[in-house]
Design an enzyme around this catalytic site. Sequence first.
Site, mmCIF file in Angstrom:
data_model
loop_
_atom_site.group_PDB
_atom_site.id
_atom_site.type_symbol
_atom_site.label_atom_id
_atom_site.label_comp_id
_atom_site.label_asym_id
_atom_site.label_seq_id
_atom_site.Cartn_x
_atom_site.Cartn_y
_atom_site.Cartn_z
ATOM 1 N N HIS A 1 -29.475 -33.204 -15.289
ATOM 2 C CA HIS A 1 -29.613 -34.270 -15.999
ATOM 3 C C HIS A 1 -30.094 -33.786 -17.556
ATOM 4 O O HIS A 1 -31.215 -33.492 -17.398
ATOM 5 C CB HIS A 1 -29.913 -35.720 -15.748
ATOM 6 C CG HIS A 1 -30.080 -36.643 -16.963
ATOM 7 N ND1 HIS A 1 -28.796 -37.261 -16.993
ATOM 8 C CD2 HIS A 1 -30.778 -37.156 -17.645
ATOM 9 C CE1 HIS A 1 -29.096 -38.282 -18.055
ATOM 10 N NE2 HIS A 1 -30.452 -37.991 -18.300
ATOM 11 N N CYS B 1 -23.613 -36.693 -18.745
ATOM 12 C CA CYS B 1 -24.579 -36.476 -19.621
ATOM 13 C C CYS B 1 -24.654 -34.991 -20.278
ATOM 14 O O CYS B 1 -25.062 -34.913 -21.541
ATOM 15 C CB CYS B 1 -25.918 -36.764 -18.904
ATOM 16 S SG CYS B 1 -26.271 -35.396 -17.392
#
Length: 167
Positions: A38, A108
Site C-alpha cells: 500500500h 492506491c
Amino acid sequence: MADGSSFNVKLHIYDLSKGLARQLSPLMLGKQVEGIWHTSVVVYGEEFFFGGGGIMSCFPGCTILGMPDSTVDLGNSEVPRDLFLEYLSSLRESTYRPEKYHLFEHNCNTFSSEIAQFLTGTRIPSYITDLPSEVLSTPFGQALRPLLESVTIAPSGNNGMNGYGQR
C-alpha cells in the site's frame, strides 16, 4: 503563479502482509514476493492516499496502518499546494471516485504513481506497480482472484480528517 517554492515529495510504503508475503510467497505462489504494498504520497505536510473511501489525507504516519515500512524520496515539486488540491478535486470527481477502486487495476499504487508523476515527473518504483500482475500470473493468484477482488482497502486516518486539504 510560481513563487519559486519547492516542496519535498515522499512515498510511504506499507507492507499490508506485515512480512507474511515474504515468508509464504515462495510456497504459495512459486515465486518470491517481498510484500503486499500500500502506498501514499506525502507532500505539503499531509499524507494522500486512495482506497475504498476515495481520495483521503491525514497527517503523515497517521493512517490506521501506522508508520510506513519504508519511505522513498521522490524529489521536489514546484507545484503550489492550491494547484495540487484543485488537481486532486478533479481526480476525486472522475478517475478516483470510491466506486472506481479496484484491488488489481486501479488502487492506491495507481493513485500514488499518478500523483508522483504530476508533482515530480517520475512514477513510483515498478516493483510496486507490477505486483498485481505478478501475483495474478501464478496459478494460486488466479485461484484467489475472485476472493481478492472482493477486498476493499481503506486505511482511514485517525485524526478526524475525512477528506483532504482540510487543515
